[in-house]
Every structure is written in structure tokens, then in C-alpha cells.
Design an enzyme around this catalytic site. Structure first.
Site, mmCIF file in Angstrom:
data_model
loop_
_atom_site.group_PDB
_atom_site.id
_atom_site.type_symbol
_atom_site.label_atom_id
_atom_site.label_comp_id
_atom_site.label_asym_id
_atom_site.label_seq_id
_atom_site.Cartn_x
_atom_site.Cartn_y
_atom_site.Cartn_z
ATOM 1 N N ILE A 1 1.082 2.965 3.170
ATOM 2 C CA ILE A 1 2.818 3.516 3.876
ATOM 3 C C ILE A 1 2.274 4.126 5.369
ATOM 4 O O ILE A 1 2.929 5.008 5.317
ATOM 5 C CB ILE A 1 2.328 4.741 2.977
ATOM 6 N N GLN B 1 0.879 -2.786 0.824
ATOM 7 C CA GLN B 1 0.311 -1.453 0.242
ATOM 8 C C GLN B 1 0.007 -1.143 0.760
ATOM 9 O O GLN B 1 0.443 1.040 0.522
ATOM 10 C CB GLN B 1 -0.744 -2.114 -0.849
ATOM 11 N N CYS C 1 15.483 21.897 -1.483
ATOM 12 C CA CYS C 1 15.357 20.802 -1.219
ATOM 13 C C CYS C 1 16.898 20.799 -0.706
ATOM 14 O O CYS C 1 17.960 21.697 -0.554
ATOM 15 C CB CYS C 1 16.203 19.862 -1.859
ATOM 16 N N HIS D 1 4.577 0.016 -1.719
ATOM 17 C CA HIS D 1 4.057 1.515 -1.874
ATOM 18 C C HIS D 1 4.585 3.355 -1.259
ATOM 19 O O HIS D 1 4.107 3.862 -1.739
ATOM 20 C CB HIS D 1 2.468 1.829 -1.904
ATOM 21 N N CYS E 1 13.220 14.601 -2.800
ATOM 22 C CA CYS E 1 13.883 15.090 -3.490
ATOM 23 C C CYS E 1 13.495 14.817 -5.511
ATOM 24 O O CYS E 1 14.363 13.364 -5.224
ATOM 25 C CB CYS E 1 14.669 15.905 -3.358
ATOM 26 N N GLY F 1 -7.230 -7.393 4.391
ATOM 27 C CA GLY F 1 -7.545 -6.028 4.204
ATOM 28 C C GLY F 1 -7.287 -6.013 3.085
ATOM 29 O O GLY F 1 -7.530 -4.598 2.942
HETATM 30 P P1 NAD Z 1 -9.280 -0.649 0.451
HETATM 31 O O1 NAD Z 1 -9.421 1.328 0.806
HETATM 32 O O2 NAD Z 1 -9.733 -0.436 -0.606
HETATM 33 O O3 NAD Z 1 -9.968 -1.514 0.842
HETATM 34 C C1 NAD Z 1 -9.327 -2.293 2.252
HETATM 35 C C2 NAD Z 1 -10.159 -3.228 2.244
HETATM 36 O O4 NAD Z 1 -10.100 -3.416 3.453
HETATM 37 C C3 NAD Z 1 -11.475 -3.086 1.710
HETATM 38 O O5 NAD Z 1 -11.980 -4.214 1.243
HETATM 39 C C4 NAD Z 1 -12.368 -3.347 3.017
HETATM 40 O O6 NAD Z 1 -13.924 -4.441 3.471
HETATM 41 C C5 NAD Z 1 -10.990 -4.056 4.390
HETATM 42 N N1 NAD Z 1 -11.267 -4.153 5.529
HETATM 43 C C6 NAD Z 1 -12.022 -2.784 6.083
HETATM 44 N N2 NAD Z 1 -12.092 -3.191 7.546
HETATM 45 C C7 NAD Z 1 -11.729 -3.877 8.200
HETATM 46 C C8 NAD Z 1 -10.879 -5.346 8.402
HETATM 47 N N3 NAD Z 1 -11.225 -4.740 10.490
HETATM 48 N N4 NAD Z 1 -10.801 -5.959 9.326
HETATM 49 C C9 NAD Z 1 -10.757 -7.317 7.508
HETATM 50 N N5 NAD Z 1 -10.702 -6.095 6.829
HETATM 51 C C10 NAD Z 1 -10.809 -4.573 6.387
HETATM 52 O O7 NAD Z 1 -7.308 -0.547 0.231
HETATM 53 P P2 NAD Z 1 -6.869 -0.948 -0.097
HETATM 54 O O8 NAD Z 1 -6.876 -3.107 -0.966
HETATM 55 O O9 NAD Z 1 -5.671 -2.017 0.474
HETATM 56 O O10 NAD Z 1 -6.638 -0.359 -1.106
HETATM 57 C C11 NAD Z 1 -6.157 0.794 -1.497
HETATM 58 C C12 NAD Z 1 -4.350 1.675 -1.278
HETATM 59 O O11 NAD Z 1 -4.766 3.016 -0.627
HETATM 60 C C13 NAD Z 1 -3.149 0.495 -1.246
HETATM 61 O O12 NAD Z 1 -1.979 0.884 -1.931
HETATM 62 C C14 NAD Z 1 -3.022 1.210 0.306
HETATM 63 O O13 NAD Z 1 -1.830 0.961 0.285
HETATM 64 C C15 NAD Z 1 -3.451 2.245 0.496
HETATM 65 N N6 NAD Z 1 -3.767 3.226 1.445
HETATM 66 C C16 NAD Z 1 -3.665 2.878 2.526
HETATM 67 C C17 NAD Z 1 -3.422 3.310 3.733
HETATM 68 C C18 NAD Z 1 -3.059 2.502 5.416
HETATM 69 O O14 NAD Z 1 -1.213 3.004 5.153
HETATM 70 N N7 NAD Z 1 -3.098 2.428 6.571
HETATM 71 C C19 NAD Z 1 -5.015 3.500 3.932
HETATM 72 C C20 NAD Z 1 -5.749 4.129 3.284
HETATM 73 C C21 NAD Z 1 -5.398 3.674 2.120
#
Ligand code: NAD
Length: 243
Positions: free
Chosen positions: A94, A92, A136, A109, A117, A176
Site C-alpha cells: 500500500i 499487496q 467527511c 490491497h 468515506c 518479497g
Molecule cells: P510479509 O511481511 O509477510 O513478508 C515479507 C517477505 O519479504 C518475507 O518473506 C521476507 O523474507 C521477504 N523479504 C524481506 N526483505 C527482502 C528483500 N530485501 N528482498 C526480498 N525479499 C525480502 O509481507 P507480505 O507477504 O507482503 O504480506 C503482508 C501484508 O502486509 C501484505 O498485505 C502487504 O501488502 C502488507 N504490507 C505492506 C507493506 C508496504 O506497503 N510496503 C509493508 C508491510 C506489510
């Protein structure tokens, strides 16, 4: 017989690379309203607010110089070395960190490192702020270039392939994720196997019961441990498929 593995990752796998999650304490949704900055209707109503958020994230990302961590690298190892079938990684996220670690990944995602564009579909690197008034590079239209990410209210990518991979897998793991965002929150139930693993730093508030095995702790510790266990198997694991 084969034993394919499907792994679905969320923001938690990148937390130890320094990338902020959304829903944890200090997460981005405490500062921004997702309905304004991360919903297709927000983009239609107030594209500038969305770009302010996305451009800030992009600059933060560039400055942070985030690197893949031990969990990303372990999954790459699993994908390369698993002898009993194929390993599909769906994310999920990005942030591009799976790809940076050398994995092949379905970014359901989209990618925060690309822009596109809406008028002509031209895709290019999101390596400088998107300015609404800029045309664009291909069709010349203004106010149509957006980050190439899937917002709330839009359809995630690769759903056909994901459905097929879930249907064929013998082992499923989610790493995660808070289980708040559909359809990823439904993957464990849709996978048709009893070998479902949940990796999280703590039990998430929703959806934990959908998993047969809970591995609680930092992803950088628990995921490499699990990958070592899998790669040490001398025989193909017995099928735990439900149908
Ligand atoms: P979320 O932020 O809702 O949840 C993150 C989860 O990761 C939590 O349950 C937390 O307990 C757990 N967590 C935190 N630190 C951890 C670790 N060190 N080890 C294991 N688990 C850990 O994220 P989600 O469920 O992915 O949903 C949020 C949406 O936002 C998704 O679409 C996601 O792709 C996007 N998002 C992406 C990024 C990124 O690209 N890195 C960052 C933030 C949100």
C-alpha cells in the site's frame, strides 16, 4: 503467440527502501496485533485503535520519505520494454512505490496514501491524520472516514482482472512475499504456467514448493538481474503453459 508476464509483489520488495515488513524480525506484527489494527472487525469494534496505528504509519511514511529502489525501477523497465506480450504488476503493498517508479500497478490491497468515506464513497489524499470526529468533506458524516486499504475480512480489489491475467500469462513471479496472505499466496498455482519464479531473501516457511524457480537474495540485486536476462532474450521464450 505472446508471452505475458504477471508479477505479484509483497512487503519484501520495499524492505530495501526502508519500509518495514510485517512478519520479519522487527516487523510491525511484533508491535501490533493484526486482529485489532488490521481487521474489519477491529475497525468496527475499536476504530480509534486502528486509526492510532494507521496515523502512526502515515506519519512514519511521510517522515521516512521512502523512495522506490532498484527492484521497483527494474519492473518499470520490464513493463516498458518487454517485446513479447504485456507485463502486469500486482501488489499487496500500500506504499505507492511502484507508481512512484513509473509502473502501472494493480494495488489489490488499496493505497495507504488515500482515505475514503464509508458512507458516501468520497476518496481523497490521506495527507494528514484521520480524526474520528472530523466530518467527511463531501457528506458531512463523522466517524466514517477510513484509510483506503483492504483489511483482513475484506475482499481484495481487482480479483476479476487478476484471474484473467493469471490465466493468460506465460511467466509468473512473486517477489518479497511470505506467502501467508491469501489470495496472493495462491497466484503461482493459479497461473497455469511452469515458468513460476519466487524472489525472496530466504526460502519462505510456506508455499516455496509452488514455484519452479527460486531466486534467493535481496530484491534490489535479484530482480534487476532477472529483468536484464529477460530483456536480453532475442526470441520469445517457449510456452510453458500447463493448459
Ligand atoms: P510479509 O511481511 O509477510 O513478508 C515479507 C517477505 O519479504 C518475507 O518473506 C521476507 O523474507 C521477504 N523479504 C524481506 N526483505 C527482502 C528483500 N530485501 N528482498 C526480498 N525479499 C525480502 O509481507 P507480505 O507477504 O507482503 O504480506 C503482508 C501484508 O502486509 C501484505 O498485505 C502487504 O501488502 C502488507 N504490507 C505492506 C507493506 C508496504 O506497503 N510496503 C509493508 C508491510 C506489510
Amino acid at each position: 503467440m505472446t508471452c505475458n508476464i504477471v508479477i505479484s509483489t509483497g512487503a519484501g520488495i520495499s524492505a530495501e527502501s526502508g519500509v518495514r515488513t510485517y512478519r520479519d524480525r522487527g516487523g510491525l506484527w511484533q508491535k501490533y496485533d493484526p486482529d485489532v489494527v488490521s481487521h474489519i472487525n477491529g475497525w468496527r469494534k475499536n476504530p480509534q485503535a486502528v486509526l492510532d496505528f494507521k496515523n502512526e504509519l502515515r506519519r512514519d511514511f511521510e517522515a521516512g520519505n521512502y523512495q522506490p529502489n532498484a527492484a521497483h525501477h527494474a519492473l518499470t523497465r520490464l513493463q516498458r520494454e518487454w517485446r513479447w506480450g504485456e507485463v502486469t504488476i500486482i501488489t499487496q503493498n500500500i506504499d505507492g512505490l511502484h507508481e512512484a517508479a513509473g509502473s502501472t500497478v494493480l494495488e489489490m490491497h488499496g493505497s495507504g496514501r488515500k482515505k475514503m468515506c464509508e458512507a458516501c464513497g468520497h476518496v481523497s489524499a490521506y495527507d494528514a491524520d484521520i480524526i474520528l470526529a472530523d466530518p467527511c468533506a463531501k457528506c458531512g458524516k463523522t466517524a466514517s472516514t477510513r484509510p483506503m486499504v483492504v483489511w483482513f475480512g475484506e475482499m481484495p480489489m481487482y480479483l476479476d482482472i487478476i484471474e484473467q491475467k493469471l490465466d493468460e500469462c506465460g511467466i509468473f513471479a512473486a517477489i518479497g512475499s511470505s506467502n501467508h496472505v491469501m489470495p496472493a499466496s495462491l497466484f503461482a498455482g493459479a497461473s497455469g504456467t511452469k515458468a513460476t519464479y519466487l524472489f525472496n531473501i530466504e526460502l519462505p516457511i510456506v508455499g516455496a514448493d509452488d514455484y519452479h524457480h527460486h531466486r534467493l537474495g535481496p530484491a534490489t540485486v535479484e530482480v534487476p538481474k532477472w529483468v536484464d536476462e529477460l530483456l536480453a532474450l532475442e526470441e520469445e521464450p517457449p510456452s510453458q503453459r500447463l493448459w
